[in-house]
Design a protein around this motif. Structure first.
Motif, PDB file in Angstrom:
ATOM      1  N   ASP A   3       0.778  -1.637  -0.063  1.00  0.00           N
ATOM      2  CA  ASP A   3       0.081   0.297  -0.321  1.00  0.00           C
ATOM      3  C   ASP A   3       0.706   1.451   0.218  1.00  0.00           C
ATOM      4  N   ASP A   4       1.995   1.205  -0.337  1.00  0.00           N
ATOM      5  CA  ASP A   4       2.731   2.608  -0.600  1.00  0.00           C
ATOM      6  C   ASP A   4       2.879   3.443  -1.782  1.00  0.00           C
ATOM      7  N   LYS A   5       2.776   4.616  -1.409  1.00  0.00           N
ATOM      8  CA  LYS A   5       2.182   5.784  -2.290  1.00  0.00           C
ATOM      9  C   LYS A   5       3.337   6.320  -2.413  1.00  0.00           C
ATOM     10  N   CYS A   6       2.950   7.339  -3.720  1.00  0.00           N
ATOM     11  CA  CYS A   6       3.851   7.021  -5.044  1.00  0.00           C
ATOM     12  C   CYS A   6       4.255   8.757  -4.243  1.00  0.00           C
TER      13      CYS A   6
ATOM     14  N   ASN B 131       3.703  -0.236  -9.417  1.00  0.00           N
ATOM     15  CA  ASN B 131       3.123  -1.242  -8.411  1.00  0.00           C
ATOM     16  C   ASN B 131       3.998  -2.351  -8.500  1.00  0.00           C
TER      17      ASN B 131
ATOM     18  N   CYS C 223       5.898   5.908 -10.437  1.00  0.00           N
ATOM     19  CA  CYS C 223       5.827   4.751 -10.508  1.00  0.00           C
ATOM     20  C   CYS C 223       5.165   3.221 -10.619  1.00  0.00           C
TER      21      CYS C 223
END
Length: 144
Positions: free
Chosen positions: A39-42, A56, A54
């Motif tokens: 669930d990392d954010k750019c 996924n 970015c």
């Protein structure tokens, strides 16, 4: 009809009006490519001359991808009893008569038998191959 074609050609040949002529067309000074997991954010660009790209990459860099998880097992416990018995019998044949094994007293008799079976099979294969390659042509008639 011809007038419409000339107008369409003139519009396509002209410069695109959507481009802003006041901004320079230089490439960005820095491009960052980042792989995101879970669930990392750019992250945002640190300055206006930077582009952040970015992608996924899945759940975790240390986790086995789903397509490789839960592969069918090929160990002894996952095989049918028939296959297990055949494997055990083949392993235990060493040294018995007709086994073609250097161990035991009757191993040499199996080697001769094995070589004869192999010779016979090669002979059958050669005859079958010759029959396929030299099949008579029904339109050719008789050969002299």
């Amino acid at each position: 009809m011809l007038a419409r074609l000339l107008i369409a050609t003139a519009l396509l040949a002209g410069p695109a009006t959507a481009q802003d002529k006041s901004t320079p067309q230089d490439p960005p000074k820095r491009v960052r490519s980042i792989l995101l997991y879970g669930d990392d954010k750019c992250p945002a660009a640190q300055n206006p001359d930077e582009i952040v790209v970015c992608a996924n990459a899945g759940e975790s860099p240390y986790r086995i991808p789903k397509r490789f998880r839960d592969q069918p097992k090929e160990d002894a416990a996952s095989q049918a009893w028939t296959n297990r018995v055949e494997t055990v019998e083949e392993f235990n044949r060493a040294g018995l008569p007709n086994s073609c094994s250097p161990v035991g007293t009757g191993g040499q008799t199996g080697c001769t038998r094995k070589f004869l079976q192999q010779w016979y099979q090669e002979r059958l294969d050669a005859k079958a191959k010759a029959a396929r390659t030299t099949a008579p042509d029904p339109d050719a008639g008789t050969n002299p």
